[in-house]
Design a protein around this motif. Structure first.
Motif, mmCIF file in Angstrom:
data_model
loop_
_atom_site.group_PDB
_atom_site.id
_atom_site.type_symbol
_atom_site.label_atom_id
_atom_site.label_comp_id
_atom_site.label_asym_id
_atom_site.label_seq_id
_atom_site.Cartn_x
_atom_site.Cartn_y
_atom_site.Cartn_z
ATOM 1 N N ASP A 3 52.936 17.035 48.649
ATOM 2 C CA ASP A 3 51.877 16.644 48.104
ATOM 3 C C ASP A 3 50.589 17.029 48.533
ATOM 4 O OD1 ASP A 3 52.048 15.171 50.356
ATOM 5 O OD2 ASP A 3 51.194 13.214 49.692
ATOM 6 N N LEU A 4 50.753 17.813 49.803
ATOM 7 C CA LEU A 4 49.372 18.323 50.445
ATOM 8 C C LEU A 4 49.758 20.139 50.344
ATOM 9 C CD1 LEU A 4 48.519 16.272 53.540
ATOM 10 C CD2 LEU A 4 47.274 16.290 51.313
ATOM 11 N N SER A 5 48.549 20.726 50.115
ATOM 12 C CA SER A 5 48.631 22.040 50.215
ATOM 13 C C SER A 5 47.347 22.845 50.834
ATOM 14 C CB SER A 5 48.592 22.942 48.887
ATOM 15 O OG SER A 5 49.776 22.637 48.141
ATOM 16 N N VAL A 6 47.558 23.681 51.652
ATOM 17 C CA VAL A 6 46.304 24.160 52.192
ATOM 18 C C VAL A 6 46.123 25.864 51.666
ATOM 19 C CG1 VAL A 6 45.338 25.259 54.468
ATOM 20 C CG2 VAL A 6 46.399 22.809 54.392
ATOM 21 N N VAL A 7 45.101 26.081 50.925
ATOM 22 C CA VAL A 7 45.128 27.226 50.128
ATOM 23 C C VAL A 7 43.738 28.172 50.845
ATOM 24 C CG1 VAL A 7 44.818 28.350 47.962
ATOM 25 C CG2 VAL A 7 46.113 26.156 48.144
ATOM 26 N N ALA A 8 44.174 29.379 51.114
ATOM 27 C CA ALA A 8 43.149 30.385 51.419
ATOM 28 C C ALA A 8 42.277 30.676 50.397
ATOM 29 C CB ALA A 8 43.682 31.463 52.223
ATOM 30 N N PHE A 9 40.937 30.758 50.264
ATOM 31 C CA PHE A 9 40.212 31.202 48.937
ATOM 32 C C PHE A 9 38.738 31.494 49.591
ATOM 33 C CE2 PHE A 9 37.106 30.087 45.580
ATOM 34 C CZ PHE A 9 37.713 30.763 44.394
ATOM 35 N N ALA A 10 38.493 33.065 49.201
ATOM 36 C CA ALA A 10 37.152 33.357 49.478
ATOM 37 C C ALA A 10 36.665 33.108 50.999
ATOM 38 C CB ALA A 10 36.176 33.013 48.586
ATOM 39 N N GLY A 11 37.482 33.341 51.993
ATOM 40 C CA GLY A 11 37.564 33.281 53.425
ATOM 41 C C GLY A 11 37.371 31.621 53.899
ATOM 42 N N ARG A 12 37.669 30.909 53.349
ATOM 43 C CA ARG A 12 37.892 29.495 53.527
ATOM 44 C C ARG A 12 39.107 28.898 53.298
ATOM 45 N NH1 ARG A 12 33.809 28.009 56.364
ATOM 46 N NH2 ARG A 12 33.802 25.819 55.715
ATOM 47 N N TRP A 13 39.417 27.815 53.943
ATOM 48 C CA TRP A 13 40.761 27.199 53.923
ATOM 49 C C TRP A 13 40.442 25.845 53.221
ATOM 50 C CZ3 TRP A 13 45.341 29.568 54.995
ATOM 51 C CH2 TRP A 13 45.285 30.869 55.337
ATOM 52 N N ILE A 14 41.349 25.298 51.969
ATOM 53 C CA ILE A 14 41.018 24.441 51.390
ATOM 54 C C ILE A 14 42.159 23.404 51.448
ATOM 55 C CG2 ILE A 14 40.541 23.336 49.004
ATOM 56 C CD1 ILE A 14 39.152 26.283 48.359
ATOM 57 N N ASP A 30 43.996 26.376 60.989
ATOM 58 C CA ASP A 30 44.256 25.239 61.774
ATOM 59 C C ASP A 30 43.316 24.007 61.794
ATOM 60 O OD1 ASP A 30 46.273 26.882 63.200
ATOM 61 O OD2 ASP A 30 44.743 27.560 64.696
ATOM 62 N N GLU A 31 42.088 24.301 61.446
ATOM 63 C CA GLU A 31 41.188 23.147 61.067
ATOM 64 C C GLU A 31 41.751 22.553 59.721
ATOM 65 O OE1 GLU A 31 37.197 24.318 60.662
ATOM 66 O OE2 GLU A 31 37.176 25.065 62.685
ATOM 67 N N ALA A 32 42.202 23.102 58.856
ATOM 68 C CA ALA A 32 42.805 22.485 57.489
ATOM 69 C C ALA A 32 43.974 21.953 57.614
ATOM 70 C CB ALA A 32 42.915 23.603 56.414
ATOM 71 N N LEU A 33 44.974 22.286 58.614
ATOM 72 C CA LEU A 33 46.283 21.441 58.915
ATOM 73 C C LEU A 33 45.827 20.424 59.720
ATOM 74 C CD1 LEU A 33 48.404 24.368 59.378
ATOM 75 C CD2 LEU A 33 48.597 23.052 57.666
ATOM 76 N N LYS A 34 44.990 20.478 60.669
ATOM 77 C CA LYS A 34 44.703 19.242 61.453
ATOM 78 C C LYS A 34 44.033 18.128 60.424
ATOM 79 C CE LYS A 34 41.404 17.313 64.945
ATOM 80 N NZ LYS A 34 41.257 16.008 64.223
ATOM 81 N N ALA A 35 43.142 18.497 59.536
ATOM 82 C CA ALA A 35 42.726 17.560 58.397
ATOM 83 C C ALA A 35 44.094 16.934 57.846
ATOM 84 C CB ALA A 35 41.846 18.127 57.744
ATOM 85 N N ALA A 36 45.040 17.658 57.409
ATOM 86 C CA ALA A 36 46.150 17.388 56.908
ATOM 87 C C ALA A 36 46.743 16.356 57.897
ATOM 88 C CB ALA A 36 47.395 18.316 56.589
ATOM 89 N N GLY A 37 47.022 16.602 58.991
ATOM 90 C CA GLY A 37 47.363 15.510 59.928
ATOM 91 C C GLY A 37 46.649 14.300 60.012
#
Length: 69
Positions: A3-14, A30-37
């Motif tokens: 239900d969660l995805s981390v997607v690279a887009f235009a130099g950012r991770w969403i 890593d910051e995006a995965l921490k936020a998922a945690g």
């Protein structure tokens, strides 16, 4: 299952939630995965996260919620 995805887009991770949409934009994977945690704290269960890099390749990982003390 995912239900969660981390997607690279235009130099950012969403960080994207299937039900809620975009949850945040981060400077690194890593910051995006921490936020998922952090998001996993809500149900105190590990979350399966799909990861799409900037060339469109997909990977997956399991993110554990932070330990509450």
């Amino acid at each position: 299952m995912f239900d969660l995805s981390v997607v690279a887009f235009a130099g950012r991770w969403i960080l994207v939630d299937e039900a809620e949409g975009e949850l945040g934009e981060f400077a690194s994977r890593d910051e995006a995965l921490k936020a998922a945690g952090d998001f996993a704290v809500l149900d105190r269960e590990p979350r399966h996260v799909l990861i799409q890099d900037d060339v469109g390749e997909w990977d997956e990982t399991v993110v554990e919620p932070p330990r509450v003390q």
